[in-house]
Scaffold this active site. Structure first.
Site, short mmCIF file in Angstrom:
data_model
loop_
_atom_site.label_atom_id
_atom_site.label_comp_id
_atom_site.label_asym_id
_atom_site.label_seq_id
_atom_site.Cartn_x
_atom_site.Cartn_y
_atom_site.Cartn_z
N GLY A 82 42.57 37.19 34.05
CA GLY A 82 42.50 36.05 34.96
C GLY A 82 43.72 35.15 34.91
O GLY A 82 44.02 34.47 35.88
N ASP A 114 42.72 28.40 38.15
CA ASP A 114 44.15 28.20 38.45
C ASP A 114 45.07 29.15 37.69
O ASP A 114 46.28 29.15 37.90
CB ASP A 114 44.55 26.74 38.17
N GLY A 115 44.51 29.95 36.77
CA GLY A 115 45.34 30.91 36.06
C GLY A 115 46.27 30.29 35.03
O GLY A 115 47.14 30.98 34.48
N ARG A 180 52.57 36.98 24.74
CA ARG A 180 51.99 37.80 23.69
C ARG A 180 52.40 39.25 23.93
O ARG A 180 52.62 39.67 25.08
CB ARG A 180 50.47 37.64 23.63
N ARG A 187 41.68 47.64 26.88
CA ARG A 187 40.45 47.15 26.24
C ARG A 187 39.32 48.16 26.48
O ARG A 187 39.38 48.95 27.42
CB ARG A 187 40.05 45.80 26.86
N ASP A 267 35.30 43.42 26.60
CA ASP A 267 36.58 43.11 27.27
C ASP A 267 37.54 42.37 26.34
O ASP A 267 38.72 42.23 26.65
CB ASP A 267 36.35 42.30 28.55
N ASN A 268 37.04 41.92 25.19
CA ASN A 268 37.90 41.30 24.18
C ASN A 268 38.11 42.22 22.98
O ASN A 268 38.56 41.76 21.92
CB ASN A 268 37.30 39.97 23.69
#
Length: 511
Positions: A82, A114-115, A180, A187, A267-268
């Protein structure tokens, strides 16, 4: 997809350690074009880089339950990066790296947001990745951190000294972008996305696409560990074994250092088996097996429940890859056996970890259960307790600097009895000085303490980055004895004033 540049980007910090690994000069972090690129202005890129980035989609499962309705389309296809936009992929020193701007602006997956990332969460993620790396725990890496001198966004957060569980005020925060880096950001949720399409017969090439994404995972994360001459089915069995080993080892390491991944959804969960996504995370101070720093996380993602969450994520991996083995009964049986052995493999890793923390050659369940009970009763500081124990004391008084409560004579007696039993086992094993040294390499001296990180990002919001640099330096050597001044400031119990304070002892995922 093009990132949204920060207005008036200012340098906050970079990882000298990682720059050195990549063969980059520290001066590069201050270079104007470099600053523009890693603060979102990708127009400065030139061949072979492209002037656009990419974000990826994935599915969501929580504790093995598939979710679809929270995505904008109600199909499960609208989840994804996102506010993380990858801008670079390359091979440096024979290692492939992908670089991703966290907070780079809206993506197709931002679901109306808003990302952006705020400075507070960016500082936390940057420092946490540096700390994890120094602890020797597999993790995504920090490269750079830049902040806008003029752009802000409004987020819910906690008022000063608030004891509210949920944020109680709206706060304007400076916008920041941290970069990062990882071999990939694949994932489990991405494998699930393609597997769901196979299951629903979404299109004629669905199975082929699932095969492609799994092959891509092997290429990116397991190439050096899986023999490319094996049949594809046998490669998948090896993948299952290797991922199980990495994931169980990772979670055992999390328990060793007191880390809690407060939102360990599929997803993490990095398919490469490293720590990913430092959003709702925290480190245990007062020992509590149910420690959970994130107000939205629940008991199921608490400190000691992480092995169960890991198995749920591994189950989704297994379920996603399984259709690719439908035509090979023998490989499928081996693949299923690896899955069914997860709990036992996890238990072995955890027991070995506890034995190492206690300086013992093997896990002693009775001794361990007695210790857990005593640690809870005395409300010990998790990090300080095990570090003091690493000196192999013969009297409970040496451990009391880690206690948050005043003990009774009866509790002291219980501690003394436990210490004697433990020391007898340690002494039986051999050289005390050597065992003590090994314990100190297992039990860090310096921990992540939220009440010491908060002032760093608060000062950073005023343009002062001194404390960030100080923390970066101290957390880079977590096992080492440092100066007396550092010890006095950073090796101490959490002051009572910070107990139950929102944004310190607990926090929402507002970032």
């Amino acid at each position: 997809m093009t990132p949204t540049p920060l207005a008036e980007p200012e340098y906050v910090t970079h990882s000298s350690t990682f720059f050195k690994e990549l063969g980059l000069s520290d001066e590069l972090a201050f270079n104007e074009k470099f600053r523009h690129l890693f603060s979102g202005d990708i127009s400065v890129a030139h061949e072979p880089m492209r002037s656009f980035g990419w974000a990826t989609g994935y599915a969501l499962s929580i504790y093995g339950t598939e979710y679809t309705q929270q995505c904008p389309f109600g199909t499960g296809n609208g989840y994804g990066d996102g506010r993380a936009i990858s801008v670079f992929e390359g091979i440096i020193n024979e290692q492939r790296w992908e670089m991703q701007l966290k907070g780079g602006g809206p993506t197709p997956y931002c679901r109306g947001a808003d990302g952006r990332a705020v400075l507070r969460s960016s500082v936390r993620e940057f420092l946490a990745q540096e700390y994890m790396q120094a602890l020797g725990v597999p993790t995504s890496r920090s490269l750079t951190l830049y902040v806008s001198k003029s752009d802000t966004v409004t987020r819910p957060w906690y008022s000063q000294d608030s004891h509210s569980i949920d944020p109680d005020v709206l706060v304007d925060n400076p916008v920041a972008i941290s970069t990062r880096v990882a071999p990939s950001f694949l994932r489990i949720g991405q494998l699930e996305l393609f597997a769901r399409r196979v299951r629903s017969n979404a299109h004629p090439r669905a199975l082929e696409e699932l095969s492609m994404i799994v092959s891509h995972l092997i290429e990116r994360e397991y190439k050096s560990d899986i023999d490319q001459n094996l049949s594809f089915a046998d490669q998948l069995v090896e993948l299952a074994k290797l991922f199980r080993q990495r994931l169980t080892s990772l979670v055992a390491n999390w328990l060793r250092i007191g880390y809690c991944q407060g939102n360990f959804n599929s997803d993490n969960c990095a398919a490469g088996g490293f720590t990913l996504d430092y959003g709702p995370f925290g480190f245990c101070e007062i020992f509590d097996r149910w420690f959970q720093p994130w107000t939205g996380g629940g008991k199921h993602f608490s400190f000691f429940n992480q092995p169960i969450a890991a198995e749920a994520n591994y189950h989704m991996f297994w379920q996603s890859v399984r259709p690719l083995l439908a035509e090979d009964a023998e490989a499928l049986e081996h693949f299923d056996q690896v899955r069914h052995g997860f709990a036992e493999a996890m238990q072995k890793q955890i027991q070995k970890m506890w034995a190492d923390k206690l300086g013992l050659p093997e896990f002693n369940p009775t001794l361990f259960q007695e210790l857990m009970q005593l640690m809870s009763q005395s409300e010990v500081d998790y990090t300080i307790f095990f570090r003091e124990l690493s000196h192999i004391p013969d009297d409970v008084s040496a451990l009391k600097k880690s206690f948050y409560v005043k003990t009774s004579p009866q509790l002291d007696e219980q501690w003394q009895f436990w210490l004697k039993s433990w020391r007898n086992l340690v002494i039986k094993d051999g050289n005390l000085a050597e065992i003590s040294t090994n314990m100190k390499q297992t039990n860090p001296k310096y921990a992540w303490r939220e009440w010491l990180v908060v002032p760093a990002y608060q000062q950073a919001m005023q343009g002062n980055y001194t404390l960030i640099k100080e923390l970066q330096e101290i957390l880079s050597y977590p096992y080492d004895e440092q100066s007396q001044g550092v010890e006095d400031k950073y090796y101490r119990l959490k002051p009572k004033a910070f107990s139950s304070v929102g944004g310190v002892s607990h926090y929402s995922c507002s970032s």
